[in-house]
Motif scaffolding. Structure first.
Motif, PDB file in Angstrom:
ATOM      1  N   VAL A 118       0.579  -7.013  14.464  1.00  0.00           N
ATOM      2  CA  VAL A 118       0.632  -6.721  13.039  1.00  0.00           C
ATOM      3  C   VAL A 118       0.834  -7.982  12.208  1.00  0.00           C
ATOM      4  N   GLY A 119       1.509  -8.997  12.758  1.00  0.00           N
ATOM      5  CA  GLY A 119       1.698 -10.244  12.036  1.00  0.00           C
ATOM      6  C   GLY A 119       0.424 -11.031  11.835  1.00  0.00           C
ATOM      7  N   GLN A 120      -0.631 -10.676  12.566  1.00  0.00           N
ATOM      8  CA  GLN A 120      -1.916 -11.373  12.415  1.00  0.00           C
ATOM      9  C   GLN A 120      -2.734 -10.836  11.248  1.00  0.00           C
ATOM     10  N   PRO A 163       0.767  -1.241   0.000  1.00  0.00           N
ATOM     11  CA  PRO A 163       0.000   0.000   0.000  1.00  0.00           C
ATOM     12  C   PRO A 163       0.795   1.286   0.000  1.00  0.00           C
ATOM     13  N   GLU A 164       2.034   1.265   0.438  1.00  0.00           N
ATOM     14  CA  GLU A 164       2.717   2.523   0.689  1.00  0.00           C
ATOM     15  C   GLU A 164       3.677   2.905  -0.432  1.00  0.00           C
ATOM     16  N   ALA A 199       7.260   3.026   6.031  1.00  0.00           N
ATOM     17  CA  ALA A 199       6.686   1.801   5.468  1.00  0.00           C
ATOM     18  C   ALA A 199       6.205   0.896   6.593  1.00  0.00           C
ATOM     19  N   GLY A 200       5.090   0.238   6.366  1.00  0.00           N
ATOM     20  CA  GLY A 200       4.480  -0.620   7.376  1.00  0.00           C
ATOM     21  C   GLY A 200       3.471   0.099   8.245  1.00  0.00           C
ATOM     22  N   LEU A 244      -1.347   0.437  11.775  1.00  0.00           N
ATOM     23  CA  LEU A 244      -2.582   1.137  12.136  1.00  0.00           C
ATOM     24  C   LEU A 244      -3.752   0.167  12.227  1.00  0.00           C
ATOM     25  N   VAL A 245      -3.867  -0.701  11.220  1.00  0.00           N
ATOM     26  CA  VAL A 245      -4.941  -1.692  11.211  1.00  0.00           C
ATOM     27  C   VAL A 245      -4.858  -2.578  12.453  1.00  0.00           C
ATOM     28  N   ALA A 246      -3.663  -3.071  12.754  1.00  0.00           N
ATOM     29  CA  ALA A 246      -3.484  -3.945  13.908  1.00  0.00           C
ATOM     30  C   ALA A 246      -3.849  -3.228  15.205  1.00  0.00           C
TER      31      ALA A 246
END
Length: 439
Positions: A200-202, A94-95, A185-186, A191-193
């Motif tokens: 974030v790994g989920q 996305p970035e 990046a990331g 943010l979603v996590a």
């Protein structure tokens, strides 16, 4: 409720529906509150006369139905709308880093939006995220209540031709700004996590779309207008849902459908070209203990109202509309017709719908494209490729269709609710293409 109160509820409905996944959840909430029972597609369906049920597909399309208790002339009366709106979808990676310290999102167009309407306004993200927990993966809705992004215009000093007409390049001009150096990046997956309360790994995958953060509102010196994002087609989805829930008809199976992906052609597993609607009607027929012959006969006696908004006359460009077949804000529900059959309306279906609206005292307007101008299409004729029945295309008149912020008339939502309630409540008896009776 007054016209303004109904439009206030419409604004709330739109605010709770920033993506097609949220639209489906909002509709499901209405159905749950009305006592409808959820029937997962992967479960066995047990139906009873007088029962009210719904199912979903992809968590973005909803089909609800109410089984009459006196099915002496077994048939379906249904209205269909769509849950999606034009927007920009975030790509898997996305970035975009740079130039310099900037961080942008990499997006692509979803549907035919008015590009410039997305510039210089607060934006956020909404959609669904697939989250892993051990050996299981679950779907989560995502819609942070924050301004996160903005697509800045190039100043006129650097683009002297901007007011002479400008063709936006989606890869270059319409990438939203996320940071001027604070983020890297990331950022998005983090943010979603954080929003979902997971590591974030989920976060395995996501379907996220830009969403306009400008709130909907009723406005005008006399409160005659309503503006919001997604009025095409959430205004029709809302009005047909309200009419469906307010109705009662013991003589048919009343069906409400809100289908995804109309803005990109409907050719998905949950769109109007999919088997979803037919699958539901086939299973309803079987659940009532009826065979294939009875289903074919029922469909021949059935009727669909395809509900998707219509173009009102533009106040500065009335020449864009046909001189006679044109619609106005607050003038009533619009029946749409096209010789090229991009709409389902014909003389039979127009007559049936007009008779219902006349009985209900609902004003009706006509719309046809200029003969020298190509118009759009909708989901009615596409769904008829899977499950054929008499159908009419209707909509509510609006301005700035496919803008990030659209405008309609407050009275028209009420007109549509009354028209759809009358449609669902009447016993429409169809005799092939020879005629019909209303009772």
């Amino acid at each position: 409720m007054t016209d303004a109160e109904v439009s206030g509820e419409l604004v709330d409905f739109v605010a709770s529906s920033p993506s097609m996944f949220h639209s489906a959840r909002t509709i499901v909430r209405y159905l749950d509150e009305a006592g409808f029972a959820f029937l997962p597609e992967g479960s066995r369906w047990e139906l009873e006369p007088g029962g009210s049920y719904y199912t979903t597909r992809n968590n973005s399309s909803v089909v609800a139905f109410r089984v009459g208790e006196e099915l002496d002339g077994y048939h379906f009366q249904l209205a269909a709308s769509h849950s999606d709106s034009p927007s920009f979808k975030v790509k898997s990676v996305p970035e975009l880093e740079g130039p310099g310290p900037y961080l942008r999102l990499n997006v692509e167009g979803y549907g035919g939006m008015i590009d410039y309407s997305w510039l210089d306004r607060p934006l956020s993200l909404a959609g669904r995220v697939m989250v892993q927990e051990g050996d299981s993966v679950r779907s989560e809705l995502f819609a942070p209540d924050r301004d996160l992004l903005l697509i800045p215009s190039v100043p006129v000093h650097m683009n002297r031709d901007v007011n002479d007409g400008y063709a936006f390049n989606h890869q270059v001009d319409l990438c939203p700004l996320a940071s001027a150096g604070e983020l890297g990046a990331g950022w998005l997956d983090q943010l979603v996590a954080d929003e979902l309360g997971v590591d974030v790994g989920q976060v395995l995958a996501r379907d996220l779309f830009l969403t306009n953060r400008v709130e909907g509102r009723v406005w005008g010196a006399t409160g005659e207008f309503v503006s919001a994002g997604h009025l095409d087609d959430l205004q029709c989805a809302f009005a047909s849902l309200k009419g469906f829930l307010a109705s009662a008809n013991p003589h048919d199976v009343s069906v409400y459908a809100c289908l995804d992906n109309e803005e990109v052609g409907s050719n998905t597993k949950q769109g109007a070209l999919s088997t979803l609607l037919r699958d539901v009607l086939v299973r309803v027929n079987a659940g009532l203990g009826r065979d294939g012959e009875e289903l074919a006969r029922a469909l021949a006696r059935s009727f669909m109202v395809s509900c998707d908004n219509a173009h009102a006359v533009h106040p500065n460009h009335p020449e864009k509309c046909d001189e006679a077949n044109r619609s106005w804000l607050n003038g009533g529900i619009v029946v749409k017709e096209a010789a090229n059959q991009s709409y389902t309306t014909d003389a039979f279906s127009r007559a049936a719908f007009l008779a219902i609206c006349r009985r209900a005292g609902v004003p009706v307007q006509c719309f046809a494209n200029r003969s020298d101008s190509r118009g759009g299409s909708t989901l009615g004729n596409l769904s008829n490729m899977q499950v054929s029945m008499h159908a009419v295309d209707v909509g509510l008149p609006q301005l700035a269709m496919h803008s990030a912020y659209e405008t309609a008339g407050v009275r028209d939502t009420v007109h549509a609710i009354r028209a759809l309630e009358a449609f669902y409540s009447c016993d429409l008896r169809i005799d092939g293409a020879d005629g019909f009776t209303l009772s």
